[in-house]
Scaffold this motif. Structure first.
Motif, mmCIF file in Angstrom:
data_model
loop_
_atom_site.group_PDB
_atom_site.id
_atom_site.type_symbol
_atom_site.label_atom_id
_atom_site.label_comp_id
_atom_site.label_asym_id
_atom_site.label_seq_id
_atom_site.Cartn_x
_atom_site.Cartn_y
_atom_site.Cartn_z
ATOM 1 N N ILE A 17 -12.712 -2.098 -2.915
ATOM 2 C CA ILE A 17 -11.882 -1.956 -4.117
ATOM 3 C C ILE A 17 -11.017 -0.698 -4.018
ATOM 4 N N ASN A 18 -11.574 0.389 -3.525
ATOM 5 C CA ASN A 18 -10.780 1.613 -3.333
ATOM 6 C C ASN A 18 -9.630 1.371 -2.359
ATOM 7 N N GLU A 19 -9.906 0.676 -1.268
ATOM 8 C CA GLU A 19 -8.851 0.372 -0.289
ATOM 9 C C GLU A 19 -7.759 -0.502 -0.905
ATOM 10 N N LEU A 20 -8.145 -1.451 -1.739
ATOM 11 C CA LEU A 20 -7.145 -2.285 -2.408
ATOM 12 C C LEU A 20 -6.266 -1.443 -3.322
ATOM 13 N N HIS A 21 -6.866 -0.501 -4.030
ATOM 14 C CA HIS A 21 -6.075 0.378 -4.901
ATOM 15 C C HIS A 21 -5.124 1.260 -4.093
ATOM 16 N N MET A 22 -5.485 1.578 -2.862
ATOM 17 C CA MET A 22 -4.611 2.397 -2.027
ATOM 18 C C MET A 22 -3.425 1.603 -1.471
ATOM 19 N N ILE A 23 -3.409 0.315 -1.706
ATOM 20 C CA ILE A 23 -2.244 -0.497 -1.332
ATOM 21 C C ILE A 23 -1.127 -0.306 -2.363
ATOM 22 N N LYS A 24 -1.468 0.090 -3.562
ATOM 23 C CA LYS A 24 -0.460 0.264 -4.613
ATOM 24 C C LYS A 24 0.665 1.218 -4.218
ATOM 25 N N PRO A 25 0.377 2.384 -3.618
ATOM 26 C CA PRO A 25 1.493 3.250 -3.207
ATOM 27 C C PRO A 25 2.407 2.569 -2.177
ATOM 28 N N GLN A 26 1.836 1.775 -1.305
ATOM 29 C CA GLN A 26 2.646 1.045 -0.330
ATOM 30 C C GLN A 26 3.531 0.021 -1.036
ATOM 31 N N TYR A 57 6.419 1.933 -2.638
ATOM 32 C CA TYR A 57 7.410 2.323 -1.632
ATOM 33 C C TYR A 57 8.280 1.121 -1.246
ATOM 34 N N THR A 58 7.637 -0.005 -1.002
ATOM 35 C CA THR A 58 8.372 -1.212 -0.614
ATOM 36 C C THR A 58 9.300 -1.658 -1.735
ATOM 37 N N ALA A 59 8.813 -1.640 -2.977
ATOM 38 C CA ALA A 59 9.640 -2.065 -4.114
ATOM 39 C C ALA A 59 10.794 -1.098 -4.358
ATOM 40 N N ALA A 60 10.588 0.177 -4.069
ATOM 41 C CA ALA A 60 11.677 1.144 -4.224
ATOM 42 C C ALA A 60 12.793 0.878 -3.214
ATOM 43 N N ARG A 61 12.415 0.443 -2.029
ATOM 44 C CA ARG A 61 13.405 0.151 -0.991
ATOM 45 C C ARG A 61 14.074 -1.207 -1.206
ATOM 46 N N LYS A 62 13.300 -2.164 -1.695
ATOM 47 C CA LYS A 62 13.806 -3.528 -1.910
ATOM 48 C C LYS A 62 13.529 -3.922 -3.348
ATOM 49 N N GLN A 63 14.509 -3.748 -4.202
ATOM 50 C CA GLN A 63 14.351 -3.969 -5.639
ATOM 51 C C GLN A 63 13.855 -5.373 -5.969
ATOM 52 N N GLU A 64 14.188 -6.349 -5.161
ATOM 53 C CA GLU A 64 13.767 -7.725 -5.453
ATOM 54 C C GLU A 64 12.250 -7.908 -5.357
ATOM 55 N N LEU A 65 11.548 -6.912 -4.828
ATOM 56 C CA LEU A 65 10.091 -6.987 -4.727
ATOM 57 C C LEU A 65 9.377 -6.285 -5.884
ATOM 58 N N SER A 66 10.125 -5.783 -6.871
ATOM 59 C CA SER A 66 9.486 -5.059 -7.972
ATOM 60 C C SER A 66 8.574 -5.966 -8.798
ATOM 61 N N GLY A 67 8.959 -7.216 -9.005
ATOM 62 C CA GLY A 67 8.102 -8.146 -9.741
ATOM 63 C C GLY A 67 6.812 -8.434 -8.991
ATOM 64 N N LEU A 68 6.916 -8.593 -7.689
ATOM 65 C CA LEU A 68 5.726 -8.817 -6.868
ATOM 66 C C LEU A 68 4.818 -7.595 -6.913
ATOM 67 N N LYS A 69 5.405 -6.415 -6.840
ATOM 68 C CA LYS A 69 4.628 -5.173 -6.930
ATOM 69 C C LYS A 69 3.833 -5.152 -8.227
ATOM 70 N N GLU A 70 4.509 -5.438 -9.339
ATOM 71 C CA GLU A 70 3.845 -5.421 -10.644
ATOM 72 C C GLU A 70 2.709 -6.441 -10.696
ATOM 73 N N ASN A 71 2.956 -7.642 -10.210
ATOM 74 C CA ASN A 71 1.920 -8.677 -10.246
ATOM 75 C C ASN A 71 0.730 -8.311 -9.375
ATOM 76 N N LEU A 72 0.985 -7.858 -8.165
ATOM 77 C CA LEU A 72 -0.132 -7.513 -7.279
ATOM 78 C C LEU A 72 -0.929 -6.325 -7.825
ATOM 79 N N GLU A 73 -0.250 -5.363 -8.424
ATOM 80 C CA GLU A 73 -0.967 -4.239 -9.017
ATOM 81 C C GLU A 73 -1.879 -4.709 -10.148
ATOM 82 N N LYS A 74 -1.378 -5.602 -10.986
ATOM 83 C CA LYS A 74 -2.195 -6.128 -12.082
ATOM 84 C C LYS A 74 -3.396 -6.903 -11.550
ATOM 85 N N ILE A 75 -3.170 -7.662 -10.505
ATOM 86 C CA ILE A 75 -4.263 -8.443 -9.932
ATOM 87 C C ILE A 75 -5.282 -7.524 -9.254
#
Length: 140
Positions: free
Chosen positions: A76-85, A88-106
């Motif tokens: 679970i800790n390792e999964l939470h450490m994926i959030k910063p990645q 970073y990815t969503a900041a570089r590619k704005q079209e991934l911001s929705g995916l970032k939000e969904n994966l963080e919630k999940i």
């Protein structure tokens, strides 16, 4: 579809899973959520695959663990450490911001038990499959 409506639509699939415990979700519901996410989220196959590879590394470690409470907490800790990645990815590619939000919630809904962790990995794997399918189908 305007940007606000698109964002609401993108986060709807994560709200569907948020209302359920991840460990208790049925395969059918998981499939439906993964398909909706695969249809909605933008981003090319390579970008999504990179995110998936980061999650897959955690899954490999999980599978090789003894699955006792300490291993569950580490996973679970390792999964939470994926959030910063994801950020970073969503900041570089704005079209991934929705995916970032969904994966963080999940990720936030992963409970400290085996079923919840396994369902998280299954859900992400199904999402990647559907994303690939709909990406190929739409020519994205």
């Amino acid at each position: 579809m305007n940007r606000g409506a698109e964002r609401d639509s993108e986060s709807k699939s994560s709200r569907e899973i948020i209302s359920n415990k991840l460990g208790d979700i049925s395969g059918e519901n998981m499939n439906d959520i993964a398909e909706k996410m695969g249809k909605r989220h933008k981003g090319n196959k390579t970008q999504v695959r990179r995110i998936y590879n980061d999650i897959k590394k955690v899954q490999v470690e999980w599978r090789s663990s003894d699955k006792q409470q300490k291993a569950i907490e580490e996973t679970i800790n390792e999964l939470h450490m994926i959030k910063p990645q994801l950020a970073y990815t969503a900041a570089r590619k704005q079209e991934l911001s929705g995916l970032k939000e969904n994966l963080e919630k999940i990720i936030n809904k992963v409970e400290p038990n085996k079923d919840s962790i396994q369902n998280f990995f299954k859900l992400v794997e199904a999402f990647v499959g559907y994303h690939r399918y709909y990406t190929e189908k739409s020519g994205r």
